[in-house]
Design an enzyme around this catalytic site. Structure first.
Site, short mmCIF file in Angstrom:
data_model
loop_
_atom_site.label_atom_id
_atom_site.label_comp_id
_atom_site.label_asym_id
_atom_site.label_seq_id
_atom_site.Cartn_x
_atom_site.Cartn_y
_atom_site.Cartn_z
N ARG A 146 56.82 -19.24 -36.68
CA ARG A 146 57.11 -17.98 -35.98
C ARG A 146 56.75 -18.13 -34.49
NH1 ARG A 146 54.94 -12.33 -38.37
NH2 ARG A 146 52.87 -13.09 -37.77
N ARG A 177 43.30 -16.48 -43.95
CA ARG A 177 43.76 -15.11 -44.26
C ARG A 177 44.26 -15.02 -45.70
NH1 ARG A 177 47.99 -14.36 -39.79
NH2 ARG A 177 48.54 -12.39 -40.76
N ARG A 202 51.37 -17.10 -31.80
CA ARG A 202 50.17 -16.25 -31.84
C ARG A 202 49.01 -17.04 -32.41
NH1 ARG A 202 51.72 -10.79 -34.90
NH2 ARG A 202 50.01 -11.61 -36.13
N LYS A 251 56.03 -8.13 -47.03
CA LYS A 251 55.68 -6.84 -47.65
C LYS A 251 56.28 -5.67 -46.88
CE LYS A 251 51.27 -6.07 -47.64
NZ LYS A 251 50.84 -5.05 -46.71
#
Ligand code: AMP
Length: 216
Positions: free
Chosen positions: A127, A171, A160, A13
């Site tokens: 990631r 989420r 993370r 986004k």
């Protein structure tokens, strides 16, 4: 162009909003960033917002809405804006309507980024972040030259906590619960335009142009 952009975590986004902001010369207004600036400056809004942000809870509507109205009233928003991070619930949809009415303008479109949950899970679980300088890598698209080590500073690469699969799936659920009613409301008004979130970075400007050509 007055645009609201909606999309789940990991949908790209922020990247889409940045490209649109540059393509159309309109400011990218991100309510999370605005709040973080207030916290950094130590303003009253920042002091009120910080405990909520630290717990991942929504900041009270009146606080964030006042801050947003001030930002949207500034000169650089006269020609349009792309709004990211707001509205997150139906009450905020109403509050945004009121702000825009006071400013004498209308929304042109609500961009809804479509992306498969599995693509998001793959993107975010691969990631890695440098524990020293914060540089971001991706094991598939942008791997470091040496496994587990930052190309820039030699720091150790870590995952993370919120990039773990179970956290990502949670989420995504929270996002769906929050965004569905907002999308539904805007769909009824004919404002929603779906945009693909799984096209590569090079193809993104074309996809954006194609979708925004249908707005207004
Ligand atoms: P974000 O960067 O979008 O994850 O936002 C960071 C934090 O700012 C959120 O966890 C909330 O505490 C707060 N925040 C951002 N946008 C809003 C909003 N529209 N309404 C309430 N709180 C928000």
């Amino acid at each position: 162009m007055r645009i609201v952009i909606l999309g789940p975590p990991g949908s790209g986004k922020g990247t889409q909003a940045k490209i649109i902001s540059e393509m159309y010369g309109i400011p990218h207004i991100n309510t999370g960033d605005l709040l973080r600036e207030e916290v950094a400056k130590g303003t009253e809004v920042g002091r009120i917002a910080k405990p909520y942000m630290d717990q991942g809870k929504l900041v009270p509507d009146d606080v964030i809405t006042r801050m947003l109205e001030e930002r949207l009233s500034q000169e650089d928003c006269k020609g349009g804006f792309i709004l990211d991070g707001y509205p997150r619930n139906l009450h905020q949809v109403d509050l945004l309507d009121e702000i825009l009415k006071r400013l004498g303008v209308d929304l042109d479109c609500v961009l809804n980024i479509l992306i498969d949950d599995e693509v998001v899970v793959r993107r975010l679980t691969t990631r890695r972040i440098c524990s020293v300088c914060g540089a971001i890598y991706n094991l598939i698209n942008k791997p470091p030259k040496k496994e587990g080590v930052c190309d820039i500073c030699g720091g150790r690469l870590i995952q993370r906590d919120d990039d773990r699969e179970e956290v990502i799936r949670r989420r995504l659920e929270v996002y769906k619960e929050q965004s569905e009613p907002v999308l539904e409301r805007y769909r009824k008004r004919g404002l929603v335009r779906d945009i693909r979130g799984d096209v590569g970075l090079e193809a993104l400007p074309e996809e954006i142009k194609r979708v925004l050509a249908g707005c207004k």
